[in-house]
Design a protein around this motif. Structure first.
Motif, PDB file in Angstrom:
ATOM      1  N   TYR A  48     -20.802   1.821  -1.338  1.00  0.00           N
ATOM      2  CA  TYR A  48     -19.547   1.307  -0.761  1.00  0.00           C
ATOM      3  C   TYR A  48     -19.893   0.482   0.464  1.00  0.00           C
ATOM      4  O   TYR A  48     -21.048   0.475   0.909  1.00  0.00           O
ATOM      5  CB  TYR A  48     -18.554   2.431  -0.440  1.00  0.00           C
ATOM      6  CG  TYR A  48     -19.083   3.486   0.504  1.00  0.00           C
ATOM      7  CD1 TYR A  48     -19.024   3.305   1.883  1.00  0.00           C
ATOM      8  CD2 TYR A  48     -19.629   4.681   0.015  1.00  0.00           C
ATOM      9  CE1 TYR A  48     -19.510   4.265   2.742  1.00  0.00           C
ATOM     10  CE2 TYR A  48     -20.116   5.653   0.867  1.00  0.00           C
ATOM     11  CZ  TYR A  48     -20.046   5.436   2.222  1.00  0.00           C
ATOM     12  OH  TYR A  48     -20.517   6.391   3.072  1.00  0.00           O
ATOM     13  N   ILE A  50     -20.012  -0.694   4.369  1.00  0.00           N
ATOM     14  CA  ILE A  50     -19.975  -0.151   5.728  1.00  0.00           C
ATOM     15  C   ILE A  50     -19.604  -1.300   6.645  1.00  0.00           C
ATOM     16  O   ILE A  50     -20.261  -2.323   6.626  1.00  0.00           O
ATOM     17  CB  ILE A  50     -21.315   0.416   6.202  1.00  0.00           C
ATOM     18  CG1 ILE A  50     -21.795   1.537   5.284  1.00  0.00           C
ATOM     19  CG2 ILE A  50     -21.196   0.947   7.626  1.00  0.00           C
ATOM     20  CD1 ILE A  50     -23.111   2.146   5.739  1.00  0.00           C
ATOM     21  N   ARG A  52     -16.253   1.026   5.822  1.00  0.00           N
ATOM     22  CA  ARG A  52     -15.478   1.152   4.594  1.00  0.00           C
ATOM     23  C   ARG A  52     -14.102   0.540   4.748  1.00  0.00           C
ATOM     24  O   ARG A  52     -13.395   0.320   3.776  1.00  0.00           O
ATOM     25  CB  ARG A  52     -15.313   2.631   4.246  1.00  0.00           C
ATOM     26  CG  ARG A  52     -16.404   3.151   3.344  1.00  0.00           C
ATOM     27  CD  ARG A  52     -16.248   4.622   3.156  1.00  0.00           C
ATOM     28  NE  ARG A  52     -14.967   4.963   2.563  1.00  0.00           N
ATOM     29  CZ  ARG A  52     -14.168   5.928   2.994  1.00  0.00           C
ATOM     30  NH1 ARG A  52     -14.508   6.653   4.041  1.00  0.00           N
ATOM     31  NH2 ARG A  52     -13.033   6.179   2.387  1.00  0.00           N
ATOM     32  N   PHE A  53     -13.678   0.349   5.966  1.00  0.00           N
ATOM     33  CA  PHE A  53     -12.348  -0.220   6.247  1.00  0.00           C
ATOM     34  C   PHE A  53     -12.459  -0.929   7.593  1.00  0.00           C
ATOM     35  O   PHE A  53     -13.365  -0.656   8.382  1.00  0.00           O
ATOM     36  CB  PHE A  53     -11.291   0.892   6.306  1.00  0.00           C
ATOM     37  CG  PHE A  53     -11.782   2.158   6.973  1.00  0.00           C
ATOM     38  CD1 PHE A  53     -11.835   2.253   8.365  1.00  0.00           C
ATOM     39  CD2 PHE A  53     -12.218   3.251   6.213  1.00  0.00           C
ATOM     40  CE1 PHE A  53     -12.301   3.414   8.978  1.00  0.00           C
ATOM     41  CE2 PHE A  53     -12.689   4.415   6.832  1.00  0.00           C
ATOM     42  CZ  PHE A  53     -12.728   4.499   8.210  1.00  0.00           C
ATOM     43  N   LYS A  55     -12.043  -1.339  11.198  1.00  0.00           N
ATOM     44  CA  LYS A  55     -11.811  -0.255  12.155  1.00  0.00           C
ATOM     45  C   LYS A  55     -12.010  -0.711  13.588  1.00  0.00           C
ATOM     46  O   LYS A  55     -12.569  -1.776  13.861  1.00  0.00           O
ATOM     47  CB  LYS A  55     -12.688   0.947  11.835  1.00  0.00           C
ATOM     48  CG  LYS A  55     -14.172   0.740  12.020  1.00  0.00           C
ATOM     49  CD  LYS A  55     -14.890   2.047  11.640  1.00  0.00           C
ATOM     50  CE  LYS A  55     -16.381   1.923  11.833  1.00  0.00           C
ATOM     51  NZ  LYS A  55     -17.094   3.127  11.382  1.00  0.00           N
ATOM     52  N   SER A 142     -14.164  -4.047  13.851  1.00  0.00           N
ATOM     53  CA  SER A 142     -15.333  -3.963  12.971  1.00  0.00           C
ATOM     54  C   SER A 142     -14.826  -4.163  11.556  1.00  0.00           C
ATOM     55  O   SER A 142     -14.048  -3.352  11.051  1.00  0.00           O
ATOM     56  CB  SER A 142     -16.012  -2.592  13.098  1.00  0.00           C
ATOM     57  OG  SER A 142     -16.541  -2.446  14.397  1.00  0.00           O
ATOM     58  N   GLU A 146     -18.977  -5.495   7.040  1.00  0.00           N
ATOM     59  CA  GLU A 146     -19.769  -6.416   7.885  1.00  0.00           C
ATOM     60  C   GLU A 146     -21.228  -5.966   7.995  1.00  0.00           C
ATOM     61  O   GLU A 146     -22.123  -6.769   8.185  1.00  0.00           O
ATOM     62  CB  GLU A 146     -19.152  -6.606   9.274  1.00  0.00           C
ATOM     63  CG  GLU A 146     -19.240  -5.384  10.175  1.00  0.00           C
ATOM     64  CD  GLU A 146     -18.687  -5.640  11.578  1.00  0.00           C
ATOM     65  OE1 GLU A 146     -18.163  -6.726  11.841  1.00  0.00           O
ATOM     66  OE2 GLU A 146     -18.783  -4.714  12.407  1.00  0.00           O
ATOM     67  N   GLU A 147     -21.487  -4.675   7.832  1.00  0.00           N
ATOM     68  CA  GLU A 147     -22.878  -4.217   7.876  1.00  0.00           C
ATOM     69  C   GLU A 147     -23.510  -4.242   6.484  1.00  0.00           C
ATOM     70  O   GLU A 147     -24.591  -4.795   6.301  1.00  0.00           O
ATOM     71  CB  GLU A 147     -22.981  -2.806   8.468  1.00  0.00           C
ATOM     72  CG  GLU A 147     -24.436  -2.368   8.569  1.00  0.00           C
ATOM     73  CD  GLU A 147     -24.636  -1.027   9.243  1.00  0.00           C
ATOM     74  OE1 GLU A 147     -23.657  -0.406   9.685  1.00  0.00           O
ATOM     75  OE2 GLU A 147     -25.803  -0.589   9.321  1.00  0.00           O
ATOM     76  N   THR A 148     -22.850  -3.643   5.514  1.00  0.00           N
ATOM     77  CA  THR A 148     -23.398  -3.669   4.147  1.00  0.00           C
ATOM     78  C   THR A 148     -22.284  -3.836   3.135  1.00  0.00           C
ATOM     79  O   THR A 148     -21.169  -3.331   3.312  1.00  0.00           O
ATOM     80  CB  THR A 148     -24.143  -2.353   3.796  1.00  0.00           C
ATOM     81  OG1 THR A 148     -23.285  -1.257   4.055  1.00  0.00           O
ATOM     82  CG2 THR A 148     -25.425  -2.214   4.580  1.00  0.00           C
ATOM     83  N   THR A 171     -24.885   9.045   5.275  1.00  0.00           N
ATOM     84  CA  THR A 171     -23.713   8.170   5.199  1.00  0.00           C
ATOM     85  C   THR A 171     -23.265   7.971   3.753  1.00  0.00           C
ATOM     86  O   THR A 171     -22.078   8.010   3.441  1.00  0.00           O
ATOM     87  CB  THR A 171     -24.059   6.792   5.817  1.00  0.00           C
ATOM     88  OG1 THR A 171     -24.364   6.978   7.191  1.00  0.00           O
ATOM     89  CG2 THR A 171     -22.903   5.815   5.664  1.00  0.00           C
ATOM     90  N   TYR A 172     -24.250   7.747   2.860  1.00  0.00           N
ATOM     91  CA  TYR A 172     -23.911   7.483   1.466  1.00  0.00           C
ATOM     92  C   TYR A 172     -23.811   8.743   0.624  1.00  0.00           C
ATOM     93  O   TYR A 172     -23.699   8.673  -0.599  1.00  0.00           O
ATOM     94  CB  TYR A 172     -24.910   6.504   0.850  1.00  0.00           C
ATOM     95  CG  TYR A 172     -24.707   5.107   1.366  1.00  0.00           C
ATOM     96  CD1 TYR A 172     -23.570   4.383   1.007  1.00  0.00           C
ATOM     97  CD2 TYR A 172     -25.609   4.528   2.244  1.00  0.00           C
ATOM     98  CE1 TYR A 172     -23.345   3.117   1.505  1.00  0.00           C
ATOM     99  CE2 TYR A 172     -25.400   3.257   2.743  1.00  0.00           C
ATOM    100  CZ  TYR A 172     -24.270   2.561   2.376  1.00  0.00           C
ATOM    101  OH  TYR A 172     -24.048   1.307   2.866  1.00  0.00           O
TER     102      TYR A 172
END
Lengths: 419, 419
Positions: A48, A50, A52-53, A55, A142, A146-148, A171-172
């Motif tokens: 998913y 990161i 995830r929404f 924020k 954020s 934007e990260e993955t 995290t995953y």
């Protein structure tokens, strides 16, 4: 008996020969909480995004950026607070014109909002606040992904699982992970001059210090180690102990007994077990007689009985071999450059490794030998956090020269470095 | 509710405040085999000389140097071999004129002899050999006491026991050693947005990655860690969990809940347990809200809930604190200098720490960010072996600049370094 002629090879070639062997540990699955320091046997793919929404990275107020247009010190704009959410909660309200939701760090952006005003940027009243500047779309947000993005490889096969790797796996949601097993190590300290640590001294004898040192070096790599009984210098029983250790371990390390001499049985032991000798002489000091062989998909390291040479051999050859067997892509020691703070003028045709103390003095990285540094020295190892690496040749090295340094410990003495 | 005003202090001052606390673990005695990574609570004094006796550093022949005078290629001198000793044995014979004892590495020099000829320097016959050069007194002899004399301090109180330290302790027969105990750590990951690793995702929530990361960071320091249940953001139960953790551990680490905001109970928790706050704002990014407090001779670390900030806070403050409590003299991270290989042009008034990959490319130490590097980033931590340290100010940093770097992992990817 004639002296065996040995052909020294360069350090780099020796390391190359060690790490190009087709020897790997098997793949296993371990629970996340036990996975630190293992090497990944699979790529870890993002399942998913990161974040995830969208924020908030701050504690503040989520609002619509277009409502902030024209705000200034002379023209403060007022917003009404319609909801209040902590991290982990989701507001059910949609932010309308000149409305805001009080939002905590990490919380999901409410519908309608596209910017976050930090608490420090507001003047608050009970149910409202004012701001004095405008905000751009997505300012202080954020953004989802934007990260993955889904499908990104976030950890690579061959990567060592460090604390950050643990965090990524957590995290995953990986409760288990596929890794290469750690090699087990068997240590045989050879030599009839050796006493155990608890023994009283006897004429001509010394206590076995290399065995415990290698155990500690192996434990630094999180490896399990078994020590084998110190051998009388007797060929038949020596072969049996090596065979026994090889049947139980992936790596067998001997110390001592590797010199070219009458009482050195290593070559005969290697013959007896059909080991292929990768090299038995390296153009390095100390430890030029360090020998590495392979047999039955296992490594045999013949390290010197001299403590400094034994230590150097472990750092240069055993450590990369361990990481190679575990499938690691980063297998070499960290090298840095430093200014030599003492003359080391004795020229040597071989590459010299000197146990040393490396420190950043606030301006430059410096390095000095950590004490008496002959091959047999032991105290200087304990005081070192590095090894100076001096290319062989006809010249010595003077104070002020820039030299290459292998870091062997991570701590430093000074904090002249911090700003 | 008003926003609490916090006064940022420099990184260096923050570290100073942490490590100047009069907080130490108790002294204990541990067996040698369990002593690695502990800090010595006593000086270790040499109880005998090293070497204990004049010995041969090579396999060769022990002889009288004066008998070698005038030897040359045209005038080879012949010696008769009268005995043959391995390491650990002592010859009962005394070496007379033009006599020699065949001697192995590490063996005690026989009476009468004062030099060693290496095997490679001889032409051997059955009971004799010839040499073609002269030898000085004590040439190729390791002299009694040349490394250490009786009474020398060979390991210092405050020194971490590394593998070399183990070797020194073994040499002197220390089966037990007095050290400072390791602090135990309790970890409380706070925040109602947190799920366990094995949980299915829910709207607005994320899995707890900081807890497992801190466990792994602590294990790298060989520390025992206990994790406490993730808290609902409820003041009363939070105080109870912190009290409980403090009653059992020397260090309590919380992550998350340290932002200035409505749902942040840390200040009230510190009040409730009478903790003295050393600082609650540092002039650094990420992790400016990192808080350190002390109570009842214990440390409380309030690390950020953002993974990169949490990691940075642990490396900069928890690690030196742990080493300080254990009485260590070397408590700071190793800093090196490297050439920045990417622009980092965004100026920041605070000192910036960027997760990075440091590599020696054969000519110079280089460093690049290891990926997306915002405070909340997690993947870049896993790919890093270092942190770039950028002093705050009005300027950015360009490719080619020399920057200071903290090394956080010991392995490197390239071997362009080796000669």
């Amino acid at each position: 008996m004639t002296v065996e002629k040995r052909n020294p090879i360069p350090v780099r070639e020796a390391i190359d020969r060690v790490v190009s062997q087709n020897i790997y540990t098997k793949q296993i699955e371990v629970p996340l909480e036990d996975s630190a320091n293992y090497i990944l046997a699979e790529d870890i793919v993002a399942t998913y995004e990161i974040p995830r929404f969208n924020k908030s990275p701050y504690d503040g107020f989520a609002l619509r950026s277009k409502d902030t247009e024209g705000a200034s010190g002379n023209h403060r704009i007022t917003f009404t607070v319609i909801d209040h959410i902590g991290a982990g909660s989701v507001s059910e309200k949609e932010v309308g014109p000149f409305e805001a939701v009080r939002i905590m760090t990490g919380a999901e952006m409410p519908k309608g909002a596209d910017a976050v005003v930090m608490l420090e940027q507001t003047v608050e009243d009970k149910q409202s606040f004012t701001i004095r500047k405008s905000f751009d779309i997505n300012e202080n947000v954020s953004l989802k992904g934007e990260e993955t993005q889904i499908g990104d490889i976030v950890l690579n096969k061959g990567q060592q699982i460090n604390p950050g790797g643990i965090a990524v796996l957590a995290t995953y949601g990986y409760t288990h992970v596929k890794v290469f097993d750690k090699p087990s190590i068997g240590i045989i300290a050879t030599g009839s001059e050796l006493l155990e640590v608890g023994d009283e001294l006897e004429p001509g004898k010394i206590r076995n210090s290399n065995g415990p040192m290698i155990v500690a070096l192996s434990q630094k790599l999180s490896l399990d180690v078994a020590s084998y009984q110190i051998q009388e210098d007797d060929l038949k029983s020596s072969i049996q102990v090596v065979r026994d250790a090889m049947s139980k371990h992936d790596i067998v390390i001997t110390t001592g007994g590797v010199s070219v001499g009458d009482f050195d049985y290593l070559p005969q032991i290697y013959d007896a077990i059909n080991a292929k000798v990768l090299f038995n002489k390296i153009a390095m000091r100390p430890g030029s007689v360090t020998t590495v062989a392979v047999a039955d998909g296992k490594y045999l390291f013949g390290l010197s009985g001299n403590p400094s040479a034994c230590f150097t051999g472990f750092e240069l050859y055993v450590k990369p071999a361990v990481l190679h067997m575990m499938g690691a892509t980063a297998i070499y020691p960290q090298i840095i450059q430093a200014t030599l703070m003492e003359d080391l003028t004795k020229a040597n045709p071989f590459t010299r490794f000197v146990r040393a103390i490396a420190t950043f003095n606030g301006k430059a990285m410096t390095v000095v030998p950590s004490g008496f540094n002959k091959s047999g020295a032991v105290v200087a190892i304990a005081h070192s956090n590095a090894m100076i690496m001096l290319p062989g040749g006809t010249r010595g090295y003077q104070k002020g020269y820039t030299v290459d340094v292998i870091l062997t410990e991570s701590q430093a003495y000074e904090m002249d470095c911090f700003i």
